[in-house]
Design a protein around this motif. Structure first.
Motif, PDB file in Angstrom:
ATOM      1  N   LEU A   9       5.535  69.422  44.201  1.00  0.00           N
ATOM      2  CA  LEU A   9       5.517  69.979  45.555  1.00  0.00           C
ATOM      3  C   LEU A   9       5.995  68.950  46.576  1.00  0.00           C
ATOM      4  CD1 LEU A   9       2.171  71.991  45.518  1.00  0.00           C
ATOM      5  CD2 LEU A   9       4.499  72.869  45.275  1.00  0.00           C
ATOM      6  N   SER A  13       9.395  69.295  48.774  1.00  0.00           N
ATOM      7  CA  SER A  13       9.310  69.321  50.239  1.00  0.00           C
ATOM      8  C   SER A  13      10.188  68.252  50.877  1.00  0.00           C
ATOM      9  CB  SER A  13       7.862  69.172  50.707  1.00  0.00           C
ATOM     10  OG  SER A  13       7.397  67.860  50.505  1.00  0.00           O
ATOM     11  N   LEU A  23      10.580  74.207  40.805  1.00  0.00           N
ATOM     12  CA  LEU A  23       9.594  75.030  41.505  1.00  0.00           C
ATOM     13  C   LEU A  23      10.038  76.493  41.511  1.00  0.00           C
ATOM     14  CD1 LEU A  23       6.950  74.970  43.135  1.00  0.00           C
ATOM     15  CD2 LEU A  23       8.340  74.595  45.182  1.00  0.00           C
ATOM     16  N   LEU A  60       7.016  74.083  52.860  1.00  0.00           N
ATOM     17  CA  LEU A  60       6.200  73.238  51.967  1.00  0.00           C
ATOM     18  C   LEU A  60       5.462  72.120  52.698  1.00  0.00           C
ATOM     19  CD1 LEU A  60       8.120  72.805  48.613  1.00  0.00           C
ATOM     20  CD2 LEU A  60       5.854  73.768  48.958  1.00  0.00           C
ATOM     21  N   TYR A  63       2.076  73.289  53.679  1.00  0.00           N
ATOM     22  CA  TYR A  63       1.136  73.749  52.663  1.00  0.00           C
ATOM     23  C   TYR A  63      -0.051  72.803  52.564  1.00  0.00           C
ATOM     24  CZ  TYR A  63      -0.955  74.550  48.124  1.00  0.00           C
ATOM     25  OH  TYR A  63      -1.861  74.768  47.118  1.00  0.00           O
ATOM     26  N   PHE A  69      -1.990  77.539  45.553  1.00  0.00           N
ATOM     27  CA  PHE A  69      -0.550  77.632  45.778  1.00  0.00           C
ATOM     28  C   PHE A  69      -0.031  79.038  45.505  1.00  0.00           C
ATOM     29  CE2 PHE A  69       3.935  76.994  44.592  1.00  0.00           C
ATOM     30  CZ  PHE A  69       4.382  76.452  45.786  1.00  0.00           C
TER      31      PHE A  69
END
Length: 83
Positions: A9, A13, A23, A60, A63, A69
């Protein structure tokens, strides 16, 4: 749904294209399932998955690990479909 780790992640990002593709592959079946409920054809659903995934990648950095998620990406996808 393959296990998505925090490093993946983080890398996605930061703009790492390989991480973003990994992803995408990990999330595709979940997002496609959501889209097929809202769209008539598979082509439309795939187009919406791509649009929704772009929003996921762009958001992202926002997040928070406090939210699961999978729930987070489903919500983004549903909002994309509604728009």
């Amino acid at each position: 749904f393959r296990m998505i780790n925090n490093q993946l992640l983080h890398d996605a990002s930061k703009g790492d294209r390989r991480a973003q593709f990994q992803l995408y592959k990990s999330c595709f079946s979940i997002l496609m399932g959501v889209c097929m409920r809202y769209r008539r054809t598979e082509e439309e659903a795939v187009a919406m998955v791509n649009e929704g995934f772009l929003k996921i990648v762009n958001n992202l950095p926002r997040y928070s690990a406090e939210t699961p998620f999978e729930a987070w990406i489903r919500r983004i996808m549903i909002n994309t479909l509604i728009d």
